[in-house]
Enzyme design. Structure first.
Site, PDB file in Angstrom:
ATOM      1  CE1 TYR A 127     -31.996   4.652   0.480  1.00  0.00           C
ATOM      2  CE2 TYR A 127     -32.387   6.262   2.213  1.00  0.00           C
ATOM      3  CZ  TYR A 127     -32.761   5.672   1.021  1.00  0.00           C
ATOM      4  OH  TYR A 127     -33.885   6.105   0.367  1.00  0.00           O
ATOM      5  CD  GLN A 185     -37.513   0.810  -3.175  1.00  0.00           C
ATOM      6  OE1 GLN A 185     -38.110   0.742  -2.111  1.00  0.00           O
ATOM      7  NE2 GLN A 185     -37.808   1.707  -4.118  1.00  0.00           N
ATOM      8  CD  GLN A 256     -32.334  19.183  15.186  1.00  0.00           C
ATOM      9  OE1 GLN A 256     -31.248  19.728  15.084  1.00  0.00           O
ATOM     10  NE2 GLN A 256     -32.600  18.053  14.564  1.00  0.00           N
ATOM     11  CG  HIS A 259     -33.893  18.333  10.719  1.00  0.00           C
ATOM     12  ND1 HIS A 259     -33.302  17.890   9.562  1.00  0.00           N
ATOM     13  CD2 HIS A 259     -32.887  18.845  11.475  1.00  0.00           C
ATOM     14  CE1 HIS A 259     -32.001  18.117   9.614  1.00  0.00           C
ATOM     15  NE2 HIS A 259     -31.722  18.697  10.760  1.00  0.00           N
ATOM     16  CD  GLU A 323     -30.257  13.968  16.540  1.00  0.00           C
ATOM     17  OE1 GLU A 323     -29.804  13.537  15.462  1.00  0.00           O
ATOM     18  OE2 GLU A 323     -31.385  14.498  16.640  1.00  0.00           O
ATOM     19  CG  HIS A 324     -28.271  17.914  17.506  1.00  0.00           C
ATOM     20  ND1 HIS A 324     -29.408  17.299  16.989  1.00  0.00           N
ATOM     21  CD2 HIS A 324     -27.291  17.741  16.576  1.00  0.00           C
ATOM     22  CE1 HIS A 324     -29.124  16.781  15.805  1.00  0.00           C
ATOM     23  NE2 HIS A 324     -27.847  17.033  15.532  1.00  0.00           N
ATOM     24  CG  ASP A 357     -26.570  19.606  11.641  1.00  0.00           C
ATOM     25  OD1 ASP A 357     -26.326  18.653  12.396  1.00  0.00           O
ATOM     26  OD2 ASP A 357     -27.642  20.245  11.678  1.00  0.00           O
TER      27      ASP A 357
END
EC number: 1.1.1.23
Length: 428
Positions: A127, A185, A256, A259, A323-324, A357
């Site tokens: 996705y 969906q 960051q 985002h 996370e980073h 990234d």
């Protein structure tokens, strides 16, 4: 950003200061996804066409992207961007090829052979969010390891109209089928299948709150699909000493913060001077960013911690489990052995998060919200599964039989014991 002196905080205040912005699937999001799931499962393609018109304001003639559309997208894309995508692909392939497992094959005792075999997940769905900033880089991060792992069917969903860069990257990485379907969906369609959208075994990729909730729901459904991970808001912790460049530090924090308003950025440093200069640099750089309003909202619940020394900086980072993790200190690699919890680590002044990234080669799909304490960044292993094999010769079986009989009897599992005893009696 709020500045706090770590040693002056109580244990409760420290815990509170490291708390992330709250995330939850609000009742209205869950209800909306419930309705979408029921609609798509019941009505298949018809529901997807209707939902695309409702949410994406696009009236589709076909759910599947044609080869002609892919070719035209490649023609429209600037050559410079194509070259950049190709270079990133080369690095990401190199890093993930290095992760191909060496299959274990060991004789645990004479006549007893044990193996680990790795097999790809047959069907995977990717996705890719659309919108104003389509994440074509995520196509590389998902499709490349899927291809290296040997997944037999790789499909991709993205909201219409799909950006040219997404179509180009998907085709470059060998994605066979692309559907112009987005939102919850798309996740439901890949999990359960429709007349057009192929059912997959596992779904990968980020998305908004509706996509995240849909992934949660399908991963819990008996006939749904597995997922890569539950994603939360993005985050970075920068660990910097007095030698760090405040402009570099500020740029990493802001890359960051832009985002989303729910992102969180943390600076941990033993230098009050660096903390102050970084704050000033953040203010200067904010004025140049088109997404400054979003970044400012993220900064409102972000923190600067003043630690006593680098050891305490590492302890704070391990507790936060980012996370980073950007490490801008002298001899940054020396700290690596003390770092326990992080999704991806960026060592030194010239290793900004942006490199990972996009193009250094590591994967940018990472656990958030403290899950790096127990979870890992996305890698080749996520697109495959392990099977164990054991094979015993008659003598190997005979030598191990007594051990198994004793253990089975102790656990009162008589059929287990009998499966050994019957064979043992027939060995001549």
């Amino acid at each position: 950003m709020q500045t706090l002196i770590w040693k002056d905080l109580t244990e409760q205040e420290k815990k509170q200061a490291l708390t992330r912005p709250a995330i939850s699937a609000a009742g209205n999001i869950k209800d909306a996804v419930d309705a979408i799931r029921e609609n798509v499962v019941a009505n298949g393609d018809k529901a997807l066409f209707e939902l695309s018109e409702k949410f994406d304001r696009v009236k589709l003639n076909s759910l599947e992207v044609s080869e002609q559309q892919i070719e035209e997208a490649a023609q429209r894309l600037p050559e410079e961007l194509k070259q950049a995508i190709q270079n990133a692909k080369k690095n990401i392939e190199a890093f993930h090829l290095a992760q191909v497992p060496v299959e274990a094959d060991v004789e645990t005792q004479s006549g007893v052979r044990c193996q680990v075999l790795t097999r790809p997940i047959n069907r995977v769905g990717l996705y890719i969010p659309g919108g104003s900033a389509p994440l074509f880089s995520t196509v590389l991060m998902l499709a490349i390891p899927a291809k290296i792992a040997g997944c037999k069917k790789i499909v991709l969903c993205s909201p219409p109209p799909i950006a040219d860069a997404i179509l180009y990257a998907a085709n470059l990485c060998g994605v066979e089928t692309i559907y112009q379907v987005g939102g919850a969906q798309a996740v439901v369609a890949m999990a359960f299948g429709t007349e057009t959208v192929a059912k997959v075994d596992k779904i990968f990729g980020p998305g908004n709150a509706f996509v995240t909730e849909a992934k949660r729901q399908v991963s819990q459904a008996v006939n749904g699909a597995a997922i890569d991970m539950q994603a939360g808001p993005s985050e970075v912790l920068v660990l910097a000493d007095e030698n760090a460049d405040p402009d570099f530090v500020a740029s990493d924090l802001l890359s960051q913060a832009e985002h989303g308003a729910d992102s969180q950025v943390i600076l941990v440093t033993p230098s009050e001077r660096l903390a102050l200069e970084t704050e000033l640099a953040v203010e200067r750089q904010l004025t140049t960013l088109p997404r400054s309003e979003i970044a400012q909202k993220a900064l409102a619940h972000s923190r600067i911690f003043i630690a006593e020394n680098l050891q305490q900086c590492v302890e704070i980072s391990n507790e936060y489990a980012p996370e980073h993790l950007v490490v801008q200190v002298q001899n940054a690699r020396d700290l690596l052995s003390n770092i326990d919890n992080a999704g991806s680590i960026f060592l030194g002044a010239y290793s900004p998060e942006s490199m990972g990234d996009y193009a250094s080669g590591t994967n940018h799909v990472l656990p958030t919200y403290g899950y790096t304490r127990t979870s890992s960044s996305l890698g080749l292993a996520d697109f495959s599964k392990r099977m164990t094999v054991q094979e015993l010769s008659p003598q190997g079986f005979k030598d191990l039989a007594k051990t198994v009989e004793v253990m089975a009897a102790a656990e009162r599992l008589d059929a287990h014991k009998q499966a050994v005893s019957i064979r043992l009696a027939k060995i001549k």
